[in-house]
Structure formats: structure tokens, C-alpha cells
Design a protein around this motif. Structure first.
Motif, PDB file in Angstrom:
ATOM      1  N   SER A  25      23.842   6.919  -5.297  1.00 27.83           N
ATOM      2  CA  SER A  25      24.771   5.846  -4.952  1.00 27.83           C
ATOM      3  C   SER A  25      24.030   4.537  -4.711  1.00 27.83           C
ATOM      4  N   LEU A  26      22.900   4.616  -4.039  1.00 25.90           N
ATOM      5  CA  LEU A  26      22.090   3.426  -3.770  1.00 25.90           C
ATOM      6  C   LEU A  26      21.536   2.848  -5.063  1.00 25.90           C
ATOM      7  N   LEU A  76      13.373   2.505  -2.139  1.00 23.37           N
ATOM      8  CA  LEU A  76      12.002   3.015  -2.126  1.00 23.37           C
ATOM      9  C   LEU A  76      11.641   3.621  -0.771  1.00 23.37           C
ATOM     10  N   ILE A  77      12.121   3.017   0.291  1.00 24.28           N
ATOM     11  CA  ILE A  77      11.877   3.574   1.627  1.00 24.28           C
ATOM     12  C   ILE A  77      12.607   4.909   1.783  1.00 24.28           C
ATOM     13  N   LYS A  78      13.838   4.978   1.273  1.00 19.80           N
ATOM     14  CA  LYS A  78      14.603   6.226   1.316  1.00 19.80           C
ATOM     15  C   LYS A  78      13.853   7.341   0.600  1.00 19.80           C
ATOM     16  N   LEU A  79      13.286   7.032  -0.563  1.00 19.97           N
ATOM     17  CA  LEU A  79      12.549   8.055  -1.314  1.00 19.97           C
ATOM     18  C   LEU A  79      11.300   8.497  -0.560  1.00 19.97           C
ATOM     19  N   GLN A  80      10.671   7.564   0.154  1.00 22.80           N
ATOM     20  CA  GLN A  80       9.502   7.931   0.966  1.00 22.80           C
ATOM     21  C   GLN A  80       9.885   8.973   2.015  1.00 22.80           C
ATOM     22  N   ARG A 106       0.814  -1.214   0.000  1.00 23.65           N
ATOM     23  CA  ARG A 106       0.000   0.000   0.000  1.00 23.65           C
ATOM     24  C   ARG A 106       0.847   1.264   0.000  1.00 23.65           C
ATOM     25  N   ALA A 107       2.032   1.171   0.573  1.00 23.91           N
ATOM     26  CA  ALA A 107       2.913   2.338   0.652  1.00 23.91           C
ATOM     27  C   ALA A 107       3.330   2.845  -0.721  1.00 23.91           C
ATOM     28  N   MET A 108       3.202   2.022  -1.750  1.00 24.41           N
ATOM     29  CA  MET A 108       3.611   2.433  -3.098  1.00 24.41           C
ATOM     30  C   MET A 108       2.718   3.539  -3.655  1.00 24.41           C
ATOM     31  N   LYS A 109       1.544   3.711  -3.094  1.00 24.70           N
ATOM     32  CA  LYS A 109       0.640   4.763  -3.573  1.00 24.70           C
ATOM     33  C   LYS A 109       1.313   6.135  -3.487  1.00 24.70           C
ATOM     34  N   TYR A 110       2.240   6.270  -2.559  1.00 22.02           N
ATOM     35  CA  TYR A 110       2.971   7.535  -2.378  1.00 22.02           C
ATOM     36  C   TYR A 110       3.669   7.987  -3.656  1.00 22.02           C
ATOM     37  N   PHE A 111       4.098   7.032  -4.489  1.00 24.36           N
ATOM     38  CA  PHE A 111       4.907   7.358  -5.657  1.00 24.36           C
ATOM     39  C   PHE A 111       4.086   7.794  -6.875  1.00 24.36           C
ATOM     40  N   GLU A 112       2.776   7.665  -6.797  1.00 25.29           N
ATOM     41  CA  GLU A 112       1.941   7.984  -7.951  1.00 25.29           C
ATOM     42  C   GLU A 112       2.042   9.469  -8.308  1.00 25.29           C
ATOM     43  N   GLY A 113       2.361   9.739  -9.572  1.00 19.61           N
ATOM     44  CA  GLY A 113       2.387  11.116 -10.064  1.00 19.61           C
ATOM     45  C   GLY A 113       3.493  11.978  -9.487  1.00 19.61           C
ATOM     46  N   LYS A 114       4.561  11.359  -8.978  1.00 17.30           N
ATOM     47  CA  LYS A 114       5.638  12.142  -8.375  1.00 17.30           C
ATOM     48  C   LYS A 114       6.924  12.064  -9.196  1.00 17.30           C
ATOM     49  N   VAL A 115       7.694  13.160  -9.127  1.00 17.23           N
ATOM     50  CA  VAL A 115       9.025  13.222  -9.718  1.00 17.23           C
ATOM     51  C   VAL A 115       9.995  13.545  -8.588  1.00 17.23           C
ATOM     52  N   PHE A 116      11.099  12.804  -8.519  1.00 24.83           N
ATOM     53  CA  PHE A 116      12.080  12.987  -7.450  1.00 24.83           C
ATOM     54  C   PHE A 116      13.404  13.483  -8.030  1.00 24.83           C
ATOM     55  N   HIS A 117      14.027  14.388  -7.307  1.00 27.21           N
ATOM     56  CA  HIS A 117      15.398  14.791  -7.624  1.00 27.21           C
ATOM     57  C   HIS A 117      16.303  14.033  -6.663  1.00 27.21           C
ATOM     58  N   LEU A 118      17.090  13.086  -7.186  1.00 23.19           N
ATOM     59  CA  LEU A 118      17.849  12.197  -6.317  1.00 23.19           C
ATOM     60  C   LEU A 118      19.043  12.897  -5.673  1.00 23.19           C
ATOM     61  N   GLY A 172      23.704 -14.782  -3.234  1.00 25.17           N
ATOM     62  CA  GLY A 172      22.699 -13.885  -2.666  1.00 25.17           C
ATOM     63  C   GLY A 172      22.415 -12.639  -3.480  1.00 25.17           C
ATOM     64  N   SER A 173      22.912 -12.585  -4.710  1.00 27.67           N
ATOM     65  CA  SER A 173      22.780 -11.353  -5.501  1.00 27.67           C
ATOM     66  C   SER A 173      21.329 -11.024  -5.834  1.00 27.67           C
ATOM     67  N   SER A 174      20.514 -12.049  -6.076  1.00 28.28           N
ATOM     68  CA  SER A 174      19.106 -11.800  -6.392  1.00 28.28           C
ATOM     69  C   SER A 174      18.390 -11.194  -5.183  1.00 28.28           C
ATOM     70  N   GLN A 175      18.604 -11.797  -3.999  1.00 29.66           N
ATOM     71  CA  GLN A 175      17.995 -11.267  -2.786  1.00 29.66           C
ATOM     72  C   GLN A 175      18.518  -9.866  -2.487  1.00 29.66           C
ATOM     73  N   MET A 176      19.821  -9.672  -2.679  1.00 27.79           N
ATOM     74  CA  MET A 176      20.425  -8.370  -2.424  1.00 27.79           C
ATOM     75  C   MET A 176      19.813  -7.309  -3.322  1.00 27.79           C
ATOM     76  N   THR A 177      19.541  -7.641  -4.575  1.00 26.74           N
ATOM     77  CA  THR A 177      18.919  -6.687  -5.497  1.00 26.74           C
ATOM     78  C   THR A 177      17.556  -6.257  -4.987  1.00 26.74           C
ATOM     79  N   GLY A 178      16.752  -7.239  -4.571  1.00 29.25           N
ATOM     80  CA  GLY A 178      15.427  -6.921  -4.044  1.00 29.25           C
ATOM     81  C   GLY A 178      15.493  -6.102  -2.769  1.00 29.25           C
ATOM     82  N   ASN A 179      16.422  -6.482  -1.881  1.00 30.91           N
ATOM     83  CA  ASN A 179      16.561  -5.746  -0.619  1.00 30.91           C
ATOM     84  C   ASN A 179      16.977  -4.299  -0.863  1.00 30.91           C
ATOM     85  N   LEU A 180      17.943  -4.107  -1.742  1.00 32.51           N
ATOM     86  CA  LEU A 180      18.421  -2.748  -2.051  1.00 32.51           C
ATOM     87  C   LEU A 180      17.306  -1.911  -2.672  1.00 32.51           C
ATOM     88  N   LEU A 181      16.515  -2.543  -3.540  1.00 39.49           N
ATOM     89  CA  LEU A 181      15.411  -1.815  -4.171  1.00 39.49           C
ATOM     90  C   LEU A 181      14.383  -1.392  -3.118  1.00 39.49           C
TER      91      LEU A 181
END
Length: 295
Positions: free
Chosen positions: A116-117, A164-168, A98-110, A151-160
Motif C-alpha cells: 500500500s505504501l 525504506l525505514i519500514k523495510l529496515q 549509511r543505513a542503505m547498506k542494509y539493503f545490499e543483496g537482499k530480497v523482500f516479500h512485501l 508538495g507532491s515532490s516532497q511527499m514522494t521523497g518522504n514516502l520513499l
């Protein structure tokens, strides 16, 4: 013997379930993609250059360092700005949190940390996944690399998920109007240019100066002049007078006012200056224009 330890589970506010694509592309300035919609999330980051993005509801101009999200089933189309080439990173993934709703219609300046992340996500992701056709990743066919780092597949998902939490938590969300883009008279223009044009049109019966426009936008006069030059090189006041003359032609056709009254209504300094501006725009005096109107 029973222990007294409390065991608390981790709250998973964002859970990425599957990855669909992960790729980096270099596009020409004239790149154009017809568009698509799909039932998963897409995030696009502009590493260099600029990209035009059209969605169901908006038209955006994305600049270097900015990221946009497309929610599931949202139509979107991407293209170059016909001026500079661009480098773009795209990740598509499934996430029903449900937290993904936050990203709808938004533009972020990283920020530097977020960039780096994002680089870490790509480094890890590309160590265990690859596109079936690297020259046409928009086909959206991903395959696993074997062998891959442990563990690279799990690491990719974890980092992603961390990304997303960082952007929130980020406060550097670009205001929608700042990146909305408009095509006016065939010219691709940012929001502030449209804001100038709208202000001039709304005040066609007034007397507007460049200083007035600058105050309305909250910008300097030099910035306003530069913004307007993206639309026309002839200058703001000349364009403003053209709007007035266009309105004057309508008033002449309606035959409710004489020439002096029209000049006063449109706030020309005097009837002579009105006539001069009218002829400059139409190659006719107001009287000659009135005589040319078909009855």
C-alpha cells in the motif's frame, strides 16, 4: 523571559536526495535487458509474474510480491522467465545514507502495508514526474510535471524514506538461497532443485531413496518430486542411476576394479541389476563397454 522547553531535532537515518526514474512496466515472458550499472540505487518490485535478475555475484528468480535492491555501481540485468509475463515497478534514486547498506543483496516479500505504501509512492510520484519516453523508460530521463499537486515532490521523497525505514524493520526478508537461480543443462532452476542434484551427486557411492532426499531438504516426498520435475520428467531414481552409470564408466576405464566390485562400490543390489541399468543407459553391457574402450 527564557522558556524551559527542550528542542530536539529529528534524526535522519535515511535521506533520499534525488529521484532518477519512477515507472511501471508490463513485460513479455521473453523480455530481456542486456544490463547496466549506475552510481545510484535501484529497487525493482515484481507486481505480477516472475523475473530473472543477474547481478555481479548472484542469479535470482523473483516472484510476484517480491522486491530486490541494486546498490550503486552493481551490474544487474533483468529478463522474463520465458514462461509467464510480468508487471514490474522500478524506482531509482540517490541516497548516501549509511543505513542503505542494509539493503545490499537482499530480497523482500512485501506485506500488505508495504504494498500500500509503495502504491502511494507511485501515485504521488507520477503526479509530479513523468518519463520523457513512456515507451522506453529504461532510458532514465525524468521530467517534472507542471503544474503538480502542492508538495507532491516532497511527499514522494518522504514516502520513499518511510518505505525504506519500514523495510529496515521488516522481518520478511527472503533468504538468499531461496531465490537464487541456476541454469543447469540449459534449464532455469531454483535453488532447491540444485540442492537435490548436488545431494545425489555427493552420494553417488551411496544408496539414496526419495525419502532420504526429502529429509535432507526438509520437505515432503511429493514436493521433492515436483521440484525435480522442473529439471527432468524421468524421475529422481532414474537420474540417480544415470549418475551411478556415468561413474561406473569412469571406473571401468580406470581398470582398478572388476565389474562385481564396481557394482558393490556403487551400491547396486546385485551385478545383474547393475548390468541392466548400465545397458539401459548406454545400450551396452559393462563388458561390451569395456571392450569398446580405445587403449
Amino acid at each position: 523571559m527564557q522558556d524551559n522547553f527542550t528542542r530536539i531535532g529529528f534524526e535522519r537515518v535515511i535521506r533520499v536526495e534525488k529521484i532518477i526514474t519512477i515507472f511501471y512496466m508490463e513485460f513479455s515472458k521473453n523480455f530481456y535487458y542486456e544490463g547496466e550499472s549506475h552510481d545510484f540505487w535501484e529497487m525493482m518490485y515484481v507486481d505480477k509474474g516472475e523475473m530473472v535478475c543477474i547481478t555481479d555475484e548472484n542469479r535470482w528468480l523473483l516472484r510476484s510480491g517480491e522486491m530486490i535492491f541494486h546498490k550503486p555501481n552493481e551490474y544487474h540485468n533483468h529478463s522474463g522467465n520465458r514462461s509467464v509475463a510480468s508487471n514490474v515497478s522500478i524506482i531509482t534514486f540517490e541516497c548516501r545514507s549509511r543505513a542503505m547498506k542494509y539493503f545490499e543483496g537482499k530480497v523482500f516479500h512485501l506485506s500488505a502495508e508495504e504494498k500500500s505504501l509503495l502504491s502511494m509512492i507511485f501515485a504521488e510520484g507520477l503526479s509530479c514526474f513523468r518519463m520523457v519516453d513512456e515507451h522506453n523508460p529504461l532510458l532514465q530521463k525524468l521530467e517534472k510535471i507542471s503544474p503538480a499537486p502542492f508538495g507532491s515532490s516532497q511527499m514522494t521523497g518522504n514516502l520513499l524514506e518511510i518505505f525504506l525505514i519500514k523495510l529496515q524493520r521488516s522481518t520478511d526478508v527472503v533468504a538468499q538461497k531461496m531465490r537464487q537461480s541456476y541454469v543447469i543443462d540449459g534449464v532455469d532452476l531454483p535453488y532447491h532443485v540444485k540442492e537435490i542434484l548436488d545431494y545425489l551427486k555427493a552420494n553417488v557411492y551411496g544408496k539414496v531413496t526419495i525419502q532420504d532426499v526429502a529429509q535432507h531438504l526438509g520437505k515432503s516426498q511429493s514436493t521433492v518430486k515436483h521440484l525435480f520435475s522442473l529439471y527432468r520428467k524421468s524421475g529422481i531414481i532414474k537420474y540417480y542411476n544415470e549418475l551411478k552409470i556415468k561413474e561406473a564408466r569412469k571406473l571401468i576405464r580406470e581398470e582398478k576394479y572388476n565389474m562385481t566390485q564396481i557394482s558393490e562400490l556403487l551400491h547396486f543390489d546385485n551385478p545383474q541389476y547393475f548390468s541392466k541399468c548400465f545397458k539401459s543407459c548406454t545400450n551396452m553391457t559393462p563388458s561390451e563397454y569395456k571392450a569398446s574402450i580405445m587403449k
